[in-house]
Design an enzyme around this catalytic site. Structure first.
Site, PDB file in Angstrom:
ATOM      1  CB  ALA A   1      -1.249  -7.577   3.812  1.00  0.00           C
TER       2      ALA A   1
ATOM      3  CD1 TRP B   1      -6.178 -13.127   9.041  1.00  0.00           C
ATOM      4  CD2 TRP B   1      -6.510 -11.930  10.902  1.00  0.00           C
ATOM      5  NE1 TRP B   1      -5.816 -13.916  10.117  1.00  0.00           N
ATOM      6  CE2 TRP B   1      -6.010 -13.201  11.270  1.00  0.00           C
ATOM      7  CE3 TRP B   1      -6.800 -11.020  11.911  1.00  0.00           C
ATOM      8  CZ2 TRP B   1      -5.797 -13.583  12.602  1.00  0.00           C
ATOM      9  CZ3 TRP B   1      -6.577 -11.385  13.242  1.00  0.00           C
ATOM     10  CH2 TRP B   1      -6.084 -12.647  13.569  1.00  0.00           C
TER      11      TRP B   1
ATOM     12  CE  LYS C   1      -3.123 -13.709  -0.505  1.00  0.00           C
ATOM     13  NZ  LYS C   1      -4.306 -13.509   0.364  1.00  0.00           N
TER      14      LYS C   1
ATOM     15  CD  GLU D   1      -7.803 -15.730   2.383  1.00  0.00           C
ATOM     16  OE1 GLU D   1      -6.898 -14.878   2.345  1.00  0.00           O
ATOM     17  OE2 GLU D   1      -7.601 -16.938   2.613  1.00  0.00           O
TER      18      GLU D   1
ATOM     19  CB  SER E   1       1.753 -17.275  10.304  1.00  0.00           C
ATOM     20  OG  SER E   1       1.609 -17.909   9.052  1.00  0.00           O
TER      21      SER E   1
ATOM     22  CD  GLU F   1       8.649  -6.676   8.702  1.00  0.00           C
ATOM     23  OE1 GLU F   1       8.729  -7.055   9.895  1.00  0.00           O
ATOM     24  OE2 GLU F   1       9.437  -5.863   8.203  1.00  0.00           O
TER      25      GLU F   1
ATOM     26  CB  CYS G   1       3.086  -9.208  14.842  1.00  0.00           C
ATOM     27  SG  CYS G   1       3.224  -7.515  14.232  1.00  0.00           S
TER      28      CYS G   1
ATOM     29  CD  GLU H   1       2.118 -14.766  16.249  1.00  0.00           C
ATOM     30  OE1 GLU H   1       2.218 -15.533  15.275  1.00  0.00           O
ATOM     31  OE2 GLU H   1       2.270 -13.536  16.167  1.00  0.00           O
TER      32      GLU H   1
END
Ligand code: NAD
Length: 501
Positions: free
Chosen positions: A148, A150, A174, A177, A228, A249, A283, A383
């Site tokens: 996933a 942040w 995960k 971090e 990303s 995704e 997103c 993006e």
């Protein structure tokens, strides 16, 4: 949160065995704590725990899994304020946003899947041949490895964990971090709710070591990735080496198409809220406003005015509309996009400067409106992931829809019009996983979320996500009891005819 204990494996917090990483509050620049990252061995421990838990969890009845998820929702509700505080400290987003959007949205997701767990079904059984009854079983895959980003740590944890475990899988997640806090609370709440040890595991590590170890692990049945497009393609490559399933995704660059009959005030408000929500680190955020020529000036002026009224500041203050971005490095990346657009001849109508003075310690960047950019420039095509909106005019409806589809991405889009036919045409012709008409951003646990084109494939949320997290099995039962099945005559008749010759 206890310093250095950022893994959740087999029902308890554990220390990682990797290098250390300071966890920083991006709004203040101050260190919150020190993380010890997960190594590939820590990931292996988590996958083993998930594998051990699978036979027990997958054999529970849907009703039993549903009860456990209802208890999980109650546990999370009791820790709602703590989750909001942790989310804001680690991301810099406003506490109002964490309290009113992230936390309730995530708990709603748990409640939806608590109900949906009891509605996991294949199509009805029937006799599709006179001699057989067919039925469809929908079965969990095994251990899911999820990764996933942040930007919405808690919501992403919910979107990944819920459909997977509601369908009977076990999971190793995960998180980024930079933002592990709320995923760890989520896993603790699962244990407190009586979900067996090993069903929900969290490994906090970086992408290169922990992420790649998870995707490449031979016991991971599917990798479910949100992040990303570039990293998504890397995930697909690693999973592809062992032919494992992926669910991606990825990034977005949502168009926002305003036709000349639209309500300008509604469109301008929608564009500002839709482009700066979560600091634009969303997103599905509105990033490219295409406005039919007669409305362009009025729209741009009103958007700039509304953007100037947005209150940027301390995420903890109740009055703050826009907190900080995720990090100083990301703020500099956003600023770089705007600076290069300016150098290339685009106009910055408002915002566009890194704030100085009292703001310097935090990763703040103001709402920014850009006009006059070229359709093929990077500010329109790539993006940015910050509170930056580009507005461009168009003439005919055909042109507006063509421009909307003119990037590699296809995650979300909106069209603004009071003409039903125009709205329906836009909803059919825009290539994106979600098209809003006269709104931009709202999502529902009941409805699917996922991309087209470079934005990935597979659905999060809704009953559609079960298709991602299950295998469909055809069971075919012969019902005549005869030894000589009619279809076998194609084989046996040929054999006896040969013998007679
Ligand atoms: P990112 O791709 O840099 O990282 C996402 C996750 O992948 C992190 O946990 C990271 O540690 C991990 N990772 C990095 N390199 C890896 C590797 N080589 N192997 C395996 N894992 C690796 O994305 P980000 O910067 O954290 O998040 C922003 C991106 O996420 C944006 O592109 C945004 O559009 C996208 N996003 C998409 C959705 C969606 O639903 N489509 C939702 C939220 C965010």
């Amino acid at each position: 949160m206890e310093d250095t204990v950022h893994q959740y494996i087999d029902g308890r917090r554990q220390a990682g065995h990797g290098t250390t990483l300071p966890l920083v509050n991006p709004a203040t620049g101050r260190q919150l704590e020190t993380l010890v990252l997960a190594t590939a061995d820590d990931v292996d421990d988590a996958v083993r725990a998930a594998k051990r838990a699978f036979p027990v969890w997958s054999r529970l009845t849907p009703g039993e899994r549903s009860d456990a998820l209802h208890r999980l929702a109650a546990e999370l509700e009791s820790r709602a304020e703590e989750m909001a505080q942790v989310e804001t400290a680690q991301t810099g987003k406003s506490l109002r946003m964490s309290r009113e959007f992230d936390v309730p949205g995530s708990i709603d997701n748990v409640e939806f899947f608590a109900g949906a767990a009891r509605n996991l079904e294949g199509r009805a059984a029937a006799e599709y041949s006179a001699d057989h009854t067919s039925m469809v079983r929908r079965e969990p895959l095994g251990v899911i490895g999820s990764i996933a980003p942040w930007n919405y740590p808690l919501q992403m944890a919910a979107w990944k964990i819920l459909p997977a475990i509601a369908a009977g899988n076990t999971i190793v997640l995960k998180p980024s971090e930079m933002t592990p806090g709320t995923s760890l609370i989520f896993a603790e709440a699962a244990t407190a709710a009586g979900i067996p040890d090993g069903v929900v595991n969290i490994v906090t590590g970086d992408g290169k070591e922990a992420g790649e170890a998870l995707v490449g692990h031979p016991d991971v049945a599917m990798s479910s990735f949100t992040g990303s497009t570039a990293v998504g393609r890397r995930v697909m490559e690693i999973a592809g080496r062992r032919g494992a399933r992926v669910h991606l995704e990825l990034g977005g660059k949502a168009p926002f198409v305003v036709f000349d009959d639209a309500d300008v005030e509604a469109a301008a408000r929608g564009a500002v809220a839709g482009s700066i929500i979560n600091g634009g680190q969303d997103c599905t955020a509105a990033t490219r406003a295409y406005v039919q020529a007669p409305l362009f000036n009025a729209f741009a002026e009103r958007v700039a005015e509304l953007m100037r009224g947005v209150r940027m500041g301390d995420p903890l203050a109740e009055t703050t509309d826009l907190g900080s971005l995720i990090s100083a490095a990301h703020r500099d990346r956003v600023a770089g996009f705007v600076d290069r657009a300016r150098e290339a001849g685009a106009r910055v109508e408002t915002g566009g400067e890194v704030p100085a003075g009292a703001w310097v310690d935090g990763a703040f960047y103001p709402p920014t409106l850009i006009t006059g950019a070229a359709q093929d420039s990077e500010i329109v095509q790539d993006e940015v992931f910050g509170p930056v909106l580009v507005a461009l005019p168009f003439e005919s409806d055909d042109e507006g829809l063509e421009l909307a589809n003119d990037t590699p991405y296809g995650l979300a889009a909106s069209a603004w019009t009071n003409d039903l036919r125009r709205g329906l045409r836009a909803s059919a012709e825009i290539q994106a996983g979600c098209v809003w008409i006269n709104d931009h951003i709202p999502m529902l646990s009941e409805m699917p979320h996922g991309g087209y084109k470079a934005s990935g494939f597979g659905k999060d949320m809704s009953a559609y996500s079960f298709e991602e997290y299950t295998n469909v099995k055809h069971v075919m039962i012969e019902t005549t009891g005869r030894a000589d099945k009619e279809w076998q005559h194609t084989v046996f008749r040929a054999e006896s005819a040969e013998r007679r010759d």
